[in-house]
Design a protein around this motif. Structure first.
Motif, PDB file in Angstrom:
ATOM      1  N   LYS A 136       0.789  -1.054   0.041  1.00 53.72           N
ATOM      2  CA  LYS A 136      -0.196  -0.071  -0.210  1.00 53.72           C
ATOM      3  C   LYS A 136       0.670   1.164   0.003  1.00 53.72           C
ATOM      4  CE  LYS A 136      -4.515   1.154   1.456  1.00 53.72           C
ATOM      5  NZ  LYS A 136      -4.866   1.881   0.164  1.00 53.72           N
ATOM      6  N   VAL A 137       0.756   2.181  -0.608  1.00 52.22           N
ATOM      7  CA  VAL A 137       1.341   3.507  -0.799  1.00 52.22           C
ATOM      8  C   VAL A 137       0.300   4.409  -0.953  1.00 52.22           C
ATOM      9  CG1 VAL A 137       3.144   4.937  -2.295  1.00 52.22           C
ATOM     10  CG2 VAL A 137       3.365   2.328  -2.233  1.00 52.22           C
ATOM     11  N   SER A 138       0.153   5.395  -0.100  1.00 53.04           N
ATOM     12  CA  SER A 138      -0.866   6.420   0.073  1.00 53.04           C
ATOM     13  C   SER A 138      -2.091   5.660  -0.098  1.00 53.04           C
ATOM     14  CB  SER A 138      -0.634   7.349  -0.807  1.00 53.04           C
ATOM     15  OG  SER A 138       0.458   8.054  -0.546  1.00 53.04           O
ATOM     16  N   ASN A 139      -3.133   5.993  -1.091  1.00 57.29           N
ATOM     17  CA  ASN A 139      -4.326   5.146  -1.058  1.00 57.29           C
ATOM     18  C   ASN A 139      -4.305   4.415  -2.545  1.00 57.29           C
ATOM     19  OD1 ASN A 139      -5.851   6.371   0.941  1.00 57.29           O
ATOM     20  ND2 ASN A 139      -6.120   8.218  -0.028  1.00 57.29           N
TER      21      ASN A 139
ATOM     22  N   ALA B 246      -1.224   8.654 -18.061  1.00 57.71           N
ATOM     23  CA  ALA B 246      -2.122   7.721 -17.680  1.00 57.71           C
ATOM     24  C   ALA B 246      -3.277   8.696 -16.790  1.00 57.71           C
ATOM     25  CB  ALA B 246      -1.640   6.746 -16.815  1.00 57.71           C
ATOM     26  N   SER B 247      -2.694   9.554 -15.892  1.00 57.30           N
ATOM     27  CA  SER B 247      -3.371  10.330 -15.283  1.00 57.30           C
ATOM     28  C   SER B 247      -4.121  11.326 -16.019  1.00 57.30           C
ATOM     29  CB  SER B 247      -2.447  11.036 -14.036  1.00 57.30           C
ATOM     30  OG  SER B 247      -2.992  12.155 -13.755  1.00 57.30           O
ATOM     31  N   LYS B 248      -3.661  11.754 -16.977  1.00 59.97           N
ATOM     32  CA  LYS B 248      -4.168  12.925 -17.862  1.00 59.97           C
ATOM     33  C   LYS B 248      -5.618  12.056 -18.451  1.00 59.97           C
ATOM     34  CE  LYS B 248      -1.092  15.737 -20.011  1.00 59.97           C
ATOM     35  NZ  LYS B 248      -0.202  15.975 -21.087  1.00 59.97           N
ATOM     36  N   LYS B 249      -5.422  10.955 -18.730  1.00 60.16           N
ATOM     37  CA  LYS B 249      -6.612  10.214 -19.413  1.00 60.16           C
ATOM     38  C   LYS B 249      -7.371   9.700 -18.493  1.00 60.16           C
ATOM     39  CE  LYS B 249      -6.167   9.656 -24.032  1.00 60.16           C
ATOM     40  NZ  LYS B 249      -7.165   9.647 -24.999  1.00 60.16           N
ATOM     41  N   ASN B 250      -7.236   9.950 -17.180  1.00 56.50           N
ATOM     42  CA  ASN B 250      -7.990   9.417 -15.905  1.00 56.50           C
ATOM     43  C   ASN B 250      -8.089   7.922 -15.865  1.00 56.50           C
ATOM     44  OD1 ASN B 250      -9.510  10.963 -14.243  1.00 56.50           O
ATOM     45  ND2 ASN B 250     -10.528  12.158 -15.880  1.00 56.50           N
ATOM     46  N   LEU B 251      -6.915   7.219 -16.196  1.00 56.41           N
ATOM     47  CA  LEU B 251      -7.097   5.799 -15.943  1.00 56.41           C
ATOM     48  C   LEU B 251      -6.667   5.452 -14.538  1.00 56.41           C
ATOM     49  CD1 LEU B 251      -4.555   4.854 -19.151  1.00 56.41           C
ATOM     50  CD2 LEU B 251      -7.390   5.174 -19.171  1.00 56.41           C
TER      51      LEU B 251
ATOM     52  N   ILE C  41       2.992   8.371  -6.922  1.00 58.99           N
ATOM     53  CA  ILE C  41       1.999   7.987  -6.413  1.00 58.99           C
ATOM     54  C   ILE C  41       1.567   8.843  -5.289  1.00 58.99           C
ATOM     55  CG2 ILE C  41       0.676   6.289  -4.950  1.00 58.99           C
ATOM     56  CD1 ILE C  41       1.934   3.976  -6.541  1.00 58.99           C
ATOM     57  N   LYS C  42       2.621   9.316  -4.515  1.00 59.42           N
ATOM     58  CA  LYS C  42       2.409  10.292  -3.354  1.00 59.42           C
ATOM     59  C   LYS C  42       1.795  11.388  -3.607  1.00 59.42           C
ATOM     60  CE  LYS C  42       5.419   7.902   0.052  1.00 59.42           C
ATOM     61  NZ  LYS C  42       6.853   7.769   0.529  1.00 59.42           N
ATOM     62  N   GLN C  43       2.204  11.859  -4.822  1.00 59.78           N
ATOM     63  CA  GLN C  43       1.735  13.173  -5.507  1.00 59.78           C
ATOM     64  C   GLN C  43       0.481  13.147  -6.061  1.00 59.78           C
ATOM     65  OE1 GLN C  43       5.069  14.554  -7.470  1.00 59.78           O
ATOM     66  NE2 GLN C  43       6.454  14.511  -5.676  1.00 59.78           N
ATOM     67  N   HIS C  44       0.026  11.891  -6.578  1.00 57.22           N
ATOM     68  CA  HIS C  44      -1.107  11.927  -7.506  1.00 57.22           C
ATOM     69  C   HIS C  44      -2.179  10.792  -6.952  1.00 57.22           C
ATOM     70  CE1 HIS C  44       1.917  13.443  -9.824  1.00 57.22           C
ATOM     71  NE2 HIS C  44       1.126  13.891 -10.548  1.00 57.22           N
TER      72      HIS C  44
END
Ligand code: AR6
Length: 179
Positions: free
Chosen positions: A6-9, A110-115, A147-150
């Motif tokens: 587990k890293v953040s959520n 990936a994050s820009k595409k909301n994956l 991950i910690k920032q997103h």
């Protein structure tokens, strides 16, 4: 074989397996600058996706080191393929930074595409010659920091193709998590 952390959520997972069989929203291709089929992971992904993938890649033009570009997944289980070009290992001071950026630029896309989920191979440690132990620490740190920032991503999976690579990544992650 697999281990979850587990890293953040989010979940960071290590598995022994084949990248083309992953059912995550995207899989990452350790590509060459032409995004051409080639060997290794890239050859396997193009074979799995079918010839339409190469057609789409041709239209994207050249991909420079650390850059990432996205295409559809065609016949793969994953909806998308994120193509990134890792550094060709030469012991340069820029190699670790370039490798880190390959991971982080792929995650940004990936994050820009909301994956919500993405699978990575061990970028640069095949044909491009990056020593696996060194690369494992760079890859895992890049992913954990990102991950910690997103908070949006649910699952990041590293897919290792041999038991040796899997153990290398697992001991790197165990060491990093116990720090
Ligand atoms: N699933 C998961 N990992 C795999 C698979 C697979 N199906 N096949 C190989 N690996 P490489 P690079 C592992 O050489 O070093 C290509 O020809 C492999 O054991 O695919 O970034 C491109 O066209 C190794 O640990 O990528 C480029 O020209 C890791 O994936 C160049 O090679 C990366 O090996 C890129 O070289």
């Amino acid at each position: 074989m697999g281990t979850q952390y587990k890293v953040s959520n989010s979940v960071l997972e290590l598995v022994l397996g084949d990248i083309i069989l992953q059912e995550t929203d995207a899989i990452v291709n350790a590509a060459n600058s032409q995004l051409a089929p080639g060997g290794g992971v890239s050859g396997a992904i193009h074979r799995g996706a079918g010839p339409q993938l190469w057609d789409e890649c041709k239209a994207l033009g050249v991909c420079s080191t650390s850059e990432a570009k996205i295409t559809k997944g065609y016949n793969l289980f994953a909806d998308y393929v994120i193509h990134t070009v890792g550094p060709v290992y030469a012991g340069r001071v820029s190699d670790p930074e370039n490798l880190k950026n390959s991971y982080q630029n792929s995650l940004d896309l990936a994050s820009k595409k909301n994956l919500k989920s993405i699978s990575f191979p061990s970028i640069s440690t095949g044909v491009f010659g990056y020593p696996v132990k060194e690369a494992s620490y760079i890859a895992l740190k890049a992913i954990i920091d990102w991950i910690k920032q997103h908070p949006g991503i649910e699952l990041v999976r590293m897919v290792l193709h041999s038991e040796e690579d899997y153990s290398m990544y697992k001991s790197a992650l165990d060491n990093m998590m116990s720090d």
